[in-house]
Design a protein around this motif. Structure first.
Motif, PDB file in Angstrom:
ATOM      1  N   ALA A 152       0.845  -1.197   0.000  1.00 28.91           N
ATOM      2  CA  ALA A 152       0.000   0.000   0.000  1.00 28.91           C
ATOM      3  C   ALA A 152       0.877   1.243   0.000  1.00 28.91           C
ATOM      4  CB  ALA A 152      -0.913   0.000   1.210  1.00 28.91           C
ATOM      5  N   ASP A 153       0.371   2.287  -0.623  1.00 32.15           N
ATOM      6  CA  ASP A 153       1.118   3.545  -0.691  1.00 32.15           C
ATOM      7  C   ASP A 153       0.154   4.690  -0.413  1.00 32.15           C
ATOM      8  OD1 ASP A 153       3.006   5.454  -1.023  1.00 32.15           O
ATOM      9  OD2 ASP A 153       3.277   5.176  -3.170  1.00 32.15           O
ATOM     10  N   LYS A 154      -0.233   4.811   0.834  1.00 31.38           N
ATOM     11  CA  LYS A 154      -1.173   5.859   1.226  1.00 31.38           C
ATOM     12  C   LYS A 154      -0.716   6.473   2.537  1.00 31.38           C
ATOM     13  CE  LYS A 154      -4.183   2.318   3.280  1.00 31.38           C
ATOM     14  NZ  LYS A 154      -5.540   1.738   3.310  1.00 31.38           N
ATOM     15  N   ALA A 155      -1.161   7.688   2.787  1.00 30.48           N
ATOM     16  CA  ALA A 155      -0.751   8.408   3.988  1.00 30.48           C
ATOM     17  C   ALA A 155      -1.433   7.835   5.212  1.00 30.48           C
ATOM     18  CB  ALA A 155      -1.087   9.894   3.848  1.00 30.48           C
ATOM     19  N   ASN A 156      -0.755   8.024   6.362  1.00 24.25           N
ATOM     20  CA  ASN A 156      -1.275   7.596   7.665  1.00 24.25           C
ATOM     21  C   ASN A 156      -1.597   6.103   7.660  1.00 24.25           C
ATOM     22  OD1 ASN A 156      -1.938   8.237  10.363  1.00 24.25           O
ATOM     23  ND2 ASN A 156      -4.106   8.141   9.856  1.00 24.25           N
ATOM     24  N   HIS A 157      -0.696   5.314   7.094  1.00 24.93           N
ATOM     25  CA  HIS A 157      -0.911   3.870   6.957  1.00 24.93           C
ATOM     26  C   HIS A 157      -0.014   3.117   7.933  1.00 24.93           C
ATOM     27  CE1 HIS A 157      -1.894   0.056   5.292  1.00 24.93           C
ATOM     28  NE2 HIS A 157      -0.704  -0.145   4.746  1.00 24.93           N
ATOM     29  N   PHE A 158      -0.585   2.106   8.623  1.00 28.32           N
ATOM     30  CA  PHE A 158       0.121   1.311   9.619  1.00 28.32           C
ATOM     31  C   PHE A 158       0.204  -0.140   9.164  1.00 28.32           C
ATOM     32  CE2 PHE A 158      -1.654   4.894  11.863  1.00 28.32           C
ATOM     33  CZ  PHE A 158      -0.701   5.240  12.807  1.00 28.32           C
ATOM     34  N   VAL A 159       1.348  -0.769   9.494  1.00 30.87           N
ATOM     35  CA  VAL A 159       1.545  -2.186   9.215  1.00 30.87           C
ATOM     36  C   VAL A 159       2.235  -2.816  10.420  1.00 30.87           C
ATOM     37  CG1 VAL A 159       2.499  -3.900   7.627  1.00 30.87           C
ATOM     38  CG2 VAL A 159       1.860  -1.633   6.765  1.00 30.87           C
ATOM     39  N   TYR A 160       1.789  -4.043  10.797  1.00 26.59           N
ATOM     40  CA  TYR A 160       2.450  -4.804  11.854  1.00 26.59           C
ATOM     41  C   TYR A 160       3.371  -5.840  11.199  1.00 26.59           C
ATOM     42  CZ  TYR A 160      -1.198  -3.128  15.112  1.00 26.59           C
ATOM     43  OH  TYR A 160      -2.050  -2.358  15.872  1.00 26.59           O
ATOM     44  N   PHE A 161       4.574  -6.006  11.760  1.00 23.64           N
ATOM     45  CA  PHE A 161       5.534  -6.998  11.279  1.00 23.64           C
ATOM     46  C   PHE A 161       5.989  -7.882  12.438  1.00 23.64           C
ATOM     47  CE2 PHE A 161       6.190  -3.283   8.466  1.00 23.64           C
ATOM     48  CZ  PHE A 161       5.964  -3.878   7.231  1.00 23.64           C
ATOM     49  N   ARG A 162       6.272  -9.151  12.124  1.00 26.19           N
ATOM     50  CA  ARG A 162       6.785 -10.108  13.113  1.00 26.19           C
ATOM     51  C   ARG A 162       7.812 -11.032  12.462  1.00 26.19           C
ATOM     52  NH1 ARG A 162       4.655 -12.242  17.717  1.00 26.19           N
ATOM     53  NH2 ARG A 162       4.990 -14.348  16.905  1.00 26.19           N
ATOM     54  N   LYS A 163       8.755 -11.484  13.317  1.00 29.27           N
ATOM     55  CA  LYS A 163       9.694 -12.504  12.875  1.00 29.27           C
ATOM     56  C   LYS A 163      10.137 -13.317  14.086  1.00 29.27           C
ATOM     57  CE  LYS A 163      12.627 -14.745  10.229  1.00 29.27           C
ATOM     58  NZ  LYS A 163      12.163 -15.658   9.153  1.00 29.27           N
ATOM     59  N   ARG A 164       9.746 -14.623  14.088  1.00 32.52           N
ATOM     60  CA  ARG A 164      10.250 -15.533  15.106  1.00 32.52           C
ATOM     61  C   ARG A 164      11.549 -16.160  14.614  1.00 32.52           C
ATOM     62  NH1 ARG A 164       4.746 -18.317  16.965  1.00 32.52           N
ATOM     63  NH2 ARG A 164       4.865 -19.016  14.800  1.00 32.52           N
ATOM     64  N   PHE A 165      12.478 -16.368  15.547  1.00 31.98           N
ATOM     65  CA  PHE A 165      13.752 -16.981  15.190  1.00 31.98           C
ATOM     66  C   PHE A 165      14.261 -17.800  16.370  1.00 31.98           C
ATOM     67  CE2 PHE A 165      14.499 -12.783  16.882  1.00 31.98           C
ATOM     68  CZ  PHE A 165      15.583 -12.926  17.747  1.00 31.98           C
ATOM     69  N   VAL A 166      15.082 -18.777  16.083  1.00 33.67           N
ATOM     70  CA  VAL A 166      15.602 -19.691  17.100  1.00 33.67           C
ATOM     71  C   VAL A 166      17.113 -19.554  17.162  1.00 33.67           C
ATOM     72  CG1 VAL A 166      15.823 -22.101  17.829  1.00 33.67           C
ATOM     73  CG2 VAL A 166      13.709 -21.308  16.742  1.00 33.67           C
ATOM     74  N   ILE A 167      17.631 -19.458  18.387  1.00 32.04           N
ATOM     75  CA  ILE A 167      19.078 -19.485  18.601  1.00 32.04           C
ATOM     76  C   ILE A 167      19.384 -20.591  19.608  1.00 32.04           C
ATOM     77  CG2 ILE A 167      19.502 -17.069  18.012  1.00 32.04           C
ATOM     78  CD1 ILE A 167      19.476 -16.401  20.967  1.00 32.04           C
ATOM     79  N   SER A 168      20.467 -21.313  19.363  1.00 38.31           N
ATOM     80  CA  SER A 168      20.817 -22.430  20.251  1.00 38.31           C
ATOM     81  C   SER A 168      21.622 -21.988  21.455  1.00 38.31           C
ATOM     82  CB  SER A 168      21.586 -23.492  19.463  1.00 38.31           C
ATOM     83  OG  SER A 168      22.741 -22.915  18.871  1.00 38.31           O
ATOM     84  N   ASN A 169      22.408 -20.934  21.289  1.00 33.45           N
ATOM     85  CA  ASN A 169      23.225 -20.405  22.382  1.00 33.45           C
ATOM     86  C   ASN A 169      22.937 -18.922  22.579  1.00 33.45           C
ATOM     87  OD1 ASN A 169      24.749 -22.833  22.848  1.00 33.45           O
ATOM     88  ND2 ASN A 169      25.897 -22.376  20.966  1.00 33.45           N
ATOM     89  N   LYS A 170      23.147 -18.454  23.781  1.00 30.85           N
ATOM     90  CA  LYS A 170      22.968 -17.025  24.041  1.00 30.85           C
ATOM     91  C   LYS A 170      24.161 -16.269  23.467  1.00 30.85           C
ATOM     92  CE  LYS A 170      21.916 -13.685  27.659  1.00 30.85           C
ATOM     93  NZ  LYS A 170      20.727 -13.190  26.952  1.00 30.85           N
ATOM     94  N   PRO A 171      23.925 -15.246  22.658  1.00 27.95           N
ATOM     95  CA  PRO A 171      25.040 -14.496  22.070  1.00 27.95           C
ATOM     96  C   PRO A 171      25.814 -13.712  23.120  1.00 27.95           C
ATOM     97  CG  PRO A 171      22.957 -14.081  20.915  1.00 27.95           C
ATOM     98  CD  PRO A 171      22.611 -14.768  22.205  1.00 27.95           C
ATOM     99  N   VAL A 172      27.084 -13.462  22.830  1.00 31.42           N
ATOM    100  CA  VAL A 172      27.860 -12.556  23.676  1.00 31.42           C
ATOM    101  C   VAL A 172      27.610 -11.113  23.252  1.00 31.42           C
ATOM    102  CG1 VAL A 172      29.646 -14.226  24.245  1.00 31.42           C
ATOM    103  CG2 VAL A 172      29.889 -12.808  22.183  1.00 31.42           C
ATOM    104  N   LEU A 173      27.144 -10.928  22.010  1.00 29.61           N
ATOM    105  CA  LEU A 173      26.764  -9.606  21.531  1.00 29.61           C
ATOM    106  C   LEU A 173      25.687  -9.774  20.470  1.00 29.61           C
ATOM    107  CD1 LEU A 173      27.226  -6.519  21.556  1.00 29.61           C
ATOM    108  CD2 LEU A 173      28.885  -6.847  19.712  1.00 29.61           C
ATOM    109  N   ALA A 174      24.565  -9.090  20.668  1.00 23.39           N
ATOM    110  CA  ALA A 174      23.461  -9.131  19.705  1.00 23.39           C
ATOM    111  C   ALA A 174      23.043  -7.702  19.398  1.00 23.39           C
ATOM    112  CB  ALA A 174      22.289  -9.922  20.275  1.00 23.39           C
ATOM    113  N   LYS A 175      23.160  -7.330  18.135  1.00 21.02           N
ATOM    114  CA  LYS A 175      22.850  -5.964  17.715  1.00 21.02           C
ATOM    115  C   LYS A 175      21.731  -5.984  16.678  1.00 21.02           C
ATOM    116  CE  LYS A 175      24.542  -2.688  18.688  1.00 21.02           C
ATOM    117  NZ  LYS A 175      25.704  -1.986  18.163  1.00 21.02           N
TER     118      LYS A 175
END
Length: 892
Positions: A152-175
């Motif tokens: 869509a290309d209109k003014a005052n427009h909202f969109v919700y986004f999601r992304k699930r992801f799996v990690i096996s170990n806890k990172p020492v740095l996540a940016k």
């Protein structure tokens, strides 16, 4: 986590050792480390980082004579000779601001650690500072993620986004690196990370934010959730391509890494709970917010959390924005700074009136307890009590039962009062808050004097300027355009510089306007605001454009960043080339034709246009600044050429716009306008022999009718000329603002907006002129203390700088005595002008010793020279604390 625990222990051990070292006589370790003007930045652009540190030492004469910087990939590698990215070695220099990196190339999206030590004037070395870090961001070609949207290309427009992801170990740095066109709210595992990005040109370049999410992630399933919003572009042009972009990079203990980026695999929901049909924009719509209409019944419960089932959500579309260039955002992070409780809640004519006692920027947070599903609760905003000065409304449709509406989406409204309708039951003060939001600020400047009125004005102006930092500097005009105007930015930016340690917002403003400079050299009136001026040039304001070089130079004086000057110098030269054809070759005055001439706008009782005094004075100052810029850069010939041009304009002003008593507003009028004489006084253009006649003419003319940024010029001119008493008396015009909504107005009357920070200039003028603190070298390496003591009996305060806090205070005593105290930070030098109380005989003591009159060379520690001027005793000093006392010799 073991790595960071070790760092913590290392820092603590270093601090304890530094304390012991200082006690034994060595200089203290550097503190307050900055990279590119930011403490521990989450992302900086490629190229050479610039390092700044503070050397805190109260000893007189304390100076840095050398430094050594270490940069490493891990804190334990910060060892002299073993730092794996850069060991500068001992560099003989007193420079401590914006020192350029000189090591091997720094990879993108990587964290680095650094520390610094210095040598003092005795040749003794300090211990190293506590380690600090900086993160390299993503360069333009380094992004692997793709822009996404729903098509869509209109003014005052909202969109919700999601992304699930799996990690096996806890990172020492996540940016996480994220941006949107125009806005986003980002969550990680249900927790709000932030909102942004800072306002920028939505057609060509933008900024991205970076967040450290290391502590929020856990082994197993995690989720990013975001709200994207296309508002409207700042120029009102609908041809904007909305998009959302996110890239996350994770580093694990074994050295491996992984990346997550936006693409078609993400989940998307559109439409959302926001009602978008027939949006209502407030004011002109140019950059202003639209009403938020939120139907909570349509909001998916728990969609920001890991466990939410998004299997029926759609996939987003990839959007091609390869032409859009991204830069790491340095401007302060936008967030809620306080949740204000109302000072009163009353029921009137079927509505609840909620008063917060002052006009702020933000949104409501409202808890409903007994509303039914489908009830509409409406909040109308007013900038003054009595339901005056409306600034918009929002609506919330209830789902029933106890529920809380937190109406945040990055575009704020302006309010002192709410008028709430549709609220069921009794509204208690504990159920409603005013969420006060603006960019992060480190307010360490202060001012206090013998006038309660001036104290209140200072507090109001500083607060008004601070809350104007809303994804950029805007005037907070609620009913016309919430745009970053250049003239507004000048006043607001100076208040920020004089009171806040963070100068990066002004760096952003300078770069925004430079980024939209036209090919012919013209600097736009507003940025972001591409295309705002008409093609015929009638929307251009040359006087406002001339504030850009002034703001560039002011930023350099506070930051000491020569890199910024080097980048911008060609643009300064190009802008002056654009102005040159409008200059009369004989008179040297300017008359930019066919443009919007408002040098005195908003109540400035002075005609604009033509060959006018304001344009000529600003042109003189621009040429003088160009001379200074090229002098700093070592281009002596160009510097001298611009100085010669400036002097010719100065001569033209005094020849053609001065009638022997006062300055003329234009060459074609002889009427006296006080503002016309203030412009030359502001920049020391007047001849010394004429100053008293000019001031007499201004005072004789009566109370001036001056508002808007013309007031900044007027008060700057009068204070620079020493007329503090006149200004103190005239500042009573701010009383209606204080007595009403305690926020700066656009005009000195109710005809304009009543939350408009371009009249906030007393928030810096008091420190600059009444305290007298004025930088003369980059990063306050040198500065003046030139207090204006007329009209008050005492004043004291402070200005934060990259070299340390400058404090000063003066007081008039009985029997013709004056005391003045000054703290000069380490690694700086100050020229202190001690005002003469009389033209007769007097003596000046410094810390109990006679300083004036002197019969021989000064031999006091820290005092390098003393001389007499017409109105003051001039004293050149190095770092330290100084206490001067002046008394008449015949006083008792």
């Amino acid at each position: 986590m073991k790595i960071f625990s070790a760092v913590t222990r290392f820092v603590f051990t270093l601090m304890m050792a530094s304390t012991a070292f200082w006690a034994s006589g060595g200089p203290s370790a550097p503190m307050d480390l900055l990279v590119n003007g930011v403490s521990n930045p989450q992302a900086i652009d490629g190229g050479k980082p610039r390092f700044t540190w503070m050397f805190r030492d109260d000893r007189r004469g304390a100076m840095q004579t050398a430094y050594e910087i270490l940069v490493a990939s891990r804190p334990e590698r910060l060892v002299a000779g073993k730092a794996d990215y850069w060991d500068s070695g001992k560099v003989t220099s007193d420079k401590s601001t914006s020192v350029g990196y000189g090591g091997r190339p720094l990879p993108a999206a990587t964290r680095f650690w650094w520390k610094v030590r210095i040598w003092d004037e005795t040749g003794k070395a300090s211990l190293y500072s506590a380690p600090a870090f900086f993160d390299m961001g993503l360069n333009q070609k380094g992004w692997t993620a793709h822009y996404i949207w729903d098509g869509a290309d209109k003014a005052n427009h909202f969109v919700y986004f999601r992304k699930r992801f799996v990690i096996s170990n806890k990172p020492v740095l996540a940016k996480v690196y994220v941006t949107a066109i125009n806005d986003y709210l980002l969550y990680c595992n249900g927790q709000l990370l932030g909102q942004g990005p800072a306002r920028c040109d939505p057609y060509h370049y933008g900024q991205y934010n970076a967040y450290d999410v290391t502590k929020l992630l856990k082994p197993g399933t995690n989720v990013f959730a975001a709200v994207g919003h296309k508002a409207i572009p700042w120029s009102g042009n609908p041809n904007l391509k909305p998009a959302f972009l996110l890239e996350a990079r994770f580093l694990y203990p074994d050295g491996s890494s992984s990346t997550i980026g936006t693409d078609e695999s993400w989940k998307m929901l559109s439409p959302t709970a926001f009602i978008e049909a027939d949006p209502t924009y407030f004011g002109s719509g140019r950059g202003n917010r639209a009403a938020i209409r939120f139907d909570s019944r349509r909001e998916p419960v728990g969609w920001k959390n890991v466990g939410f089932d998004d299997s029926d959500w759609a996939s987003p579309m990839v959007v091609n924005r390869s032409d859009y260039h991204l830069f790491a955002q340095k401007a302060p992070t936008e967030r809620v700074q306080a949740a204000l409780r109302p000072v009163s809640v009353t029921r009137t004519n079927g509505a609840w009136l909620v008063d917060f006692g002052q006009c702020i920027n933000g949104w409501p947070k409202l808890t409903m307890r007994v509303n039914h599903p489908g009830d509409t609760v409406r909040v109308e905003y007013f900038q003054m009590i009595g339901e005056r000065k409306p600034s918009g409304w929002d609506e919330y449709i209830c789902h029933g039962g106890k529920e809380t509406w937190d109406a945040n989406f990055g575009r704020y409204t302006s309010f002192q009062t709410f008028r709430i309708t549709g609220y069921a039951g009794k509204l208690s003060a504990s159920d409603v808050s005013g969420m006060w939001a603006y960019g992060d600020a480190d307010v360490t400047g202060r001012f206090r004097c013998s006038s309660d009125l001036l104290n209140d004005i200072y507090k109001m102006c500083e607060r008004s300027a601070r809350q104007s930092v809303q994804q950029g500097i805007i005037s907070v005009d609620a009913q016309r355009e919430q745009l970053p105007w250049l003239a507004d930015a000048w006043s607001i930016a100076n208040v920020l510089l004089y009171n806040h340690r963070n100068t990066t917002m002004i760096d952003k403003v300078v770069r925004d306007f430079a980024g939209e400079q036209m090919t012919n050299g013209y600097i736009r009136n507003v940025s972001p605001g591409h295309g705002f001026e008409g093609a015929d040039g009638h929307g251009r304001i040359p006087e406002w454009a001339m504030y850009w070089p002034m703001l560039l130079w002011q930023q350099y004086l506070f930051s000491g960043d020569e890199t910024l000057l080097r980048e911008m110098a060609p643009r300064v030269a190009l802008f002056l080339e654009w102005l040159k054809p409008f200059q009369d070759p004989e008179t040297k005055l300017l008359n930019p034709l066919k443009m919007w001439r408002i040098s005195d706008f908003a109540g400035g009782d002075m005609p604009g246009g033509g060959y006018n005094i304001a344009t000529a004075c600003q042109y003189y100052e621009n040429l003088r600044i160009a001379s200074r810029v090229f002098s700093v850069l070592g281009e002596t010939n160009r510097s001298e050429d611009y100085l010669r041009q400036a002097e010719s304009v100065k001569e033209g002003i005094n020849t053609h716009l001065f009638n022997g008593r006062y300055y003329l507003a234009r060459t074609d009028t002889s009427k006296m306008f006080p503002l016309a004489s203030a412009w030359p006084l502001r920049f020391d253009i007047e001849r010394a022999a004429d100053k008293s006649k000019i001031l007499a003419a201004v005072e004789k003319s009566g109370k001036p009718n001056i508002g808007g940024y013309g007031g900044d010029a007027f008060y700057s001119g009068m204070l620079n000329a020493g007329e503090g008493a006149y200004v103190v008396h005239d500042l009573a015009r701010y009383r209606p603002m204080l007595d009403s909504n305690r926020t700066c107005w656009e005009q000195f009357g109710l005809g304009g907006e009543v939350n408009h920070a371009w009249t906030s200039y007393p928030g810096y003028l008091f420190q600059k002129y009444i305290l007298g603190i004025q930088p003369t070298g980059g990063g306050f390496a040198t500065f003046d203390i030139r207090p204006n003591i007329s009209g008050l009996t005492f004043a004291e305060g402070a200005v934060p700088t990259v070299k340390g806090l400058i404090t000063t205070g003066w007081k008039k005593h009985a029997a013709g005595k004056l005391s003045l105290s000054v703290h000069v930070p380490a690694n700086t030098r100050a020229t202190i002008y001690i005002p003469k109380l009389t033209q007769g005989d007097f003596t000046i003591m410094e810390s109990g010793k006679i300083l004036w009159p002197v019969a021989s060379q000064v031999k006091y520690t820290g005092v390098m020279a003393v001389s007499e001027e017409e109105t003051s005793i001039k004293c050149l000093v190095s770092a330290g604390d100084y206490r001067f006392s002046e008394a008449l010799l015949n006083s008792k």
